[in-house]
Design an enzyme around this catalytic site. Structure first.
Site, PDB file in Angstrom:
ATOM      1  N   ASP A 116       0.817  -1.214   0.000  1.00  0.00           N
ATOM      2  CA  ASP A 116       0.000   0.000   0.000  1.00  0.00           C
ATOM      3  C   ASP A 116       0.855   1.272   0.000  1.00  0.00           C
ATOM      4  O   ASP A 116       0.496   2.274  -0.617  1.00  0.00           O
ATOM      5  CB  ASP A 116      -0.949   0.014   1.211  1.00  0.00           C
TER       6      ASP A 116
ATOM      7  N   ASN B 141      -4.815  -2.048  -4.226  1.00  0.00           N
ATOM      8  CA  ASN B 141      -6.003  -2.220  -3.389  1.00  0.00           C
ATOM      9  C   ASN B 141      -5.888  -1.319  -2.163  1.00  0.00           C
ATOM     10  O   ASN B 141      -6.335  -1.666  -1.075  1.00  0.00           O
ATOM     11  CB  ASN B 141      -6.141  -3.688  -2.975  1.00  0.00           C
TER      12      ASN B 141
ATOM     13  N   ASP C 155     -10.557  -2.752  12.337  1.00  0.00           N
ATOM     14  CA  ASP C 155      -9.527  -3.645  11.805  1.00  0.00           C
ATOM     15  C   ASP C 155      -9.025  -4.601  12.881  1.00  0.00           C
ATOM     16  O   ASP C 155      -8.938  -5.811  12.668  1.00  0.00           O
ATOM     17  CB  ASP C 155      -8.360  -2.837  11.228  1.00  0.00           C
TER      18      ASP C 155
ATOM     19  N   GLU D  83     -11.056  -5.032   2.348  1.00  0.00           N
ATOM     20  CA  GLU D  83     -10.339  -5.759   1.304  1.00  0.00           C
ATOM     21  C   GLU D  83     -11.193  -6.903   0.744  1.00  0.00           C
ATOM     22  O   GLU D  83     -11.083  -7.279  -0.420  1.00  0.00           O
ATOM     23  CB  GLU D  83      -9.017  -6.305   1.842  1.00  0.00           C
TER      24      GLU D  83
ATOM     25  N   HIS E 179      -4.822  -9.257   3.780  1.00  0.00           N
ATOM     26  CA  HIS E 179      -3.713  -9.428   4.738  1.00  0.00           C
ATOM     27  C   HIS E 179      -4.199  -9.786   6.133  1.00  0.00           C
ATOM     28  O   HIS E 179      -3.630 -10.634   6.817  1.00  0.00           O
ATOM     29  CB  HIS E 179      -2.881  -8.157   4.773  1.00  0.00           C
ATOM     30  N   ARG E 180      -5.292  -9.150   6.559  1.00  0.00           N
ATOM     31  CA  ARG E 180      -5.732  -9.381   7.951  1.00  0.00           C
ATOM     32  C   ARG E 180      -6.338 -10.782   8.134  1.00  0.00           C
ATOM     33  O   ARG E 180      -6.234 -11.362   9.209  1.00  0.00           O
ATOM     34  CB  ARG E 180      -6.710  -8.300   8.399  1.00  0.00           C
TER      35      ARG E 180
ATOM     36  N   LYS F 277       0.607  -6.437   2.184  1.00  0.00           N
ATOM     37  CA  LYS F 277      -0.129  -5.171   2.155  1.00  0.00           C
ATOM     38  C   LYS F 277       0.291  -4.276   3.323  1.00  0.00           C
ATOM     39  O   LYS F 277       0.380  -3.062   3.170  1.00  0.00           O
ATOM     40  CB  LYS F 277      -1.632  -5.452   2.208  1.00  0.00           C
TER      41      LYS F 277
END
Ligand code: DC
Length: 671
Positions: free
Chosen positions: A52, A94, A329, A357, A401-402, A434
């Site tokens: 990012d 993204n 998040d 995402e 990613h998370r 990311k």
């Protein structure tokens, strides 16, 4: 990490140690944009190095900002509010933190100064809404065209030189879908506040308020102090102007910290904590409030400026019901902590998960169920009941990613209240790039496993059979560690020679071997601090290694060092007795067989390519003699382990050999 298809994490049992967090994504991209908009040079320290931020840096370059690296510091020469480039196409991957603010800033600038900018991203970016931001900007006179589906990127932003922004009425923006729209306006509109106050009214209840606090805090660092009434009205005072703070440090990422806070709460038992460096109690990031949620679930957390220390507190964790609107998040991490709780955990007010995402509510529900959890989901909540029985699970990560980072914590199932023995496969693990490219390395540095549960693949075969290449390719493909055991014998021989110890003196070489100061760093090998990568590989050293490797005392001396390579997530070990003596419990043993003729031809090619002359028949005779010696020697003779699979690679390319072994490996995996 390479873009490998999956990473298998064996069952993990505990964790302790020190973790240094990467820089915050939210702060990094805001700071980069502010540095790009203001006048003068900004030196950005501890910037997150990730997908990012890479797209944001590239966008700034395209827009004509100076971007250079001075060691680990990024130096950004800003535009000073004046467009240097009036036409550009920006690809923003993204990264919502790039798309939204850049769209707003370019709309404000091109309406006043003229320009045409196309903003696009990956397909998922084109499914993430931006309509509320566009709707806020159009009444100001900004020309924004939807190039795809209305309300979603890609967008075209254009304007004529000398245009005026309509700023008489307050700008109205919805705050209930994403706070990033308000952030985008707050970052962009100081560029239009030279002559007048600019007022922004938030329509609807603002979500994720702490992210707005980050924005306001950073605006102030760049000289713009916004006045606000609650979270309903924001006024950028007339005469506001961006100025560089000179040097600015990016805090560690508080959302990334959540994985290690959870790790401590789940797995830091028996005294030693998980110590997290990079964020602390004074953090400006809203996700630091994850600490409160983790404490509510039972984590024992201490904190200071820029650090946190986490022990397991209450166990099992306490099931909770929590409104997670302020920490969207980090709240994903709670959904995984819920696997270790004493009842159902319900996380509410998280509708924004559906436009991140991926649709994170649906994704989380689906993947947690694979592990055996019972999950209920609604439009804006998720409820997770821990598994009664854990299942091996291959976790789809949705390019999110998370998802990858959170679900990796399910590997601690052996210490769950209802213990499991499940292997967790994370698909497309590199998606963590990311925000946290080294996530898995960092996790594995502090996570412990039962050595017996760390899988080993042993590869052996005669000289020049290609076992080294095969082993190294397998290790890469699986994300496993690599043990090139021949290199240890080679290094031992070099060290003995350097110390004047005769290579025939077994006890002497063993003494040197026990103190071998050897470090592997990527493709490089350092012996006593010196780069010996090339010397190590040459034929002479090979012969010396062969000489020292016959001494049982030397083999014994190197045994412990070889065992120490068996670390999470797994090991590919190449060499003589890997499958027989060192790792007799290896889950897969491969023994390469290739005809002496084929091997001689390969070696010949190798030598020729390095500029040496050689005759195939002499090489072949030499290999045959060596095979004979190796087979018949008393100590560690060359022979396949009884349970080894033979791979005749005489007529196989390296890719084919790798594919064959991966196929065998797949048959031994629980998926
Ligand atoms: O695989 P290589 O060519 O780097 O091995 C160098 C020498 O060390 C070779 O003669 C075999 C020996 N060796 C050994 O005895 N045991 C091992 N595990 C690895 C290598």
């Amino acid at each position: 990490m390479f873009r490998i298809p999956f990473l298998d994490i064996p069952p993990l049992h505990g964790a302790s140690g020190r973790v240094v967090l990467p820089g915050s994504k939210s702060i990094s991209n805001r700071v980069l944009l502010l540095a790009g908009l203001c006048a003068g040079e900004t030196r950005v320290h501890d910037l997150l190095d990730s997908d990012d931020t890479a797209v944001m840096l590239q966008a700034l370059r395209t827009l004509g900002c100076g971007v250079r690296q001075d060691g680990r510091v990024w130096c950004i020469q800003g535009l000073g509010g004046t467009l240097a480039v009036h036409e550009a196409a920006l690809f923003l991957g993204n990264a919502g933190t790039a798309m939204r603010p850049l769209a707003a800033a370019l709309a404000v600038l091109s309406t006043q100064q003229g320009g045409r900018f196309d903003l696009s991203g990956v397909p998922r970016m084109h499914e993430r809404p931006i309509g509320d931001l566009v709707d806020a900007l159009r009444p100001l006179g900004c020309q924004i065209e939807d190039l795809g589906q209305p309300g979603y990127p890609p967008l075209r932003i254009s304007g004529m030189p000398g245009g005026q922004l309509q700023l008489d009425a307050p700008i109205r923006v919805r705050g209930d879908v994403s706070s990033q729209f308000l952030t985008a306006l707050l970052l962009a509109l100081p560029l239009a506040a030279a002559q007048r106050d600019v007022t922004i009214d938030v329509v609807g209840e603002l979500i994720s308020k702490p992210y707005i606090d980050i924005t306001l805090n950073l605006l102030a660092r760049f000289g713009v102090v916004v006045q606000r009434r609650g979270y309903e009205q924001f006024v950028i005072p007339r005469g506001s102007r961006y100025g560089t703070p000179g040097d600015i440090h990016v805090e560690g990422d508080a959302s990334s910290a959540s994985y290690f806070i959870a790790l401590g709460a789940i797995a830091a038992q028996g005294g030693a904590p998980v110590h997290v460096q990079g964020v602390g109690s004074d953090s400006i990031q809203g996700d630091i409030r994850f600490i409160d949620a983790a404490r509510a679930m039972g984590a024992d957390i201490r904190s200071g400026p820029n650090w946190l220390e986490v022990h397991r507190g209450q166990w099992p964790l306490r099931a909770i019901t929590l409104d997670a609107n302020a920490i969207p998040d980090a709240a994903m991490t709670l959904a995984v902590m819920a696997l270790y709780a004493d009842g159902p955990t319900r996380i509410t007010h998280i509708a924004s998960w559906r436009v991140k995402e991926t649709d994170r509510i649906a994704a989380m529900a689906c993947e947690l169920r694979k592990l055996g959890a019972t999950v209920t989901e609604g439009a804006d909540f998720i409820e997770v009941t821990p598994p009664q029985r854990w299942h091996h699970a291959s976790i789809h990560t949705y390019d999110d990613h998370r998802m990858a980072m959170c679900l990796s914590l399910a590997a601690f199932n052996p210490i769950a209240p209802q213990p499991g023995q499940a292997t967790v496969r994370i698909q497309d693990p590199a998606c963590v790039g990311k925000t946290f490219p080294d996530y898995f390395e960092t996790l594995f540095d502090v996570a412990g496993a039962d050595t017996a549960e760390v899988p080993v693949i042993a590869v052996d075969g005669p000289s020049a059979s290609g076992k080294g290449t095969l082993a190294s390719e397998l290790a890469k493909a699986l994300g496993y560690h690599l043990l090139d055991s021949g290199a240890l014998y080679r290094a031992a021989a070099l060290a003995a020679q350097a110390d004047g110890v005769s290579l025939d003196d077994g006890a002497g070489v063993a003494r040197v071997s026990r103190l071998l100061d050897l470090r592997f760093d990527g493709d490089k090998v350092f012996l006593r601090g010196q780069d010996v990568s090339d010397t190590l590989r040459n034929e002479v050293t090979g012969r010396m290694a062969s000489q020292v490797s016959v001494h049982p005392a030397v083999r014994e001396a190197l045994h412990g060092l070889q065992l120490s390579f068996r670390r999470v997530p797994g090991l590919v070990a190449d060499g003589r007795d890997m499958g027989t003596v060192v790792f007799p419990d290896a889950a897969l043993k491969v023994f390469l067989v290739a005809s002496a003729e084929q091997r001689a031809q390969r070696r010949h090619k190798q030598l020729i390519s390095k500029g040496f002359s050689a005759s195939i028949s002499a090489l072949r005779a030499d290999l045959e003699a060596r095979d004979e010696r190796d087979k018949n020697r008393a100590s560690a003779p060359l022979k396949p382990a009884e349970d080894a699979l033979l791979l005749d690679n005489s007529n196989l390319g390296i890719d084919e050999s790798v594919q064959q072994v991966l196929q065998w490996w797949a048959q031994r995996r629980p998926f």
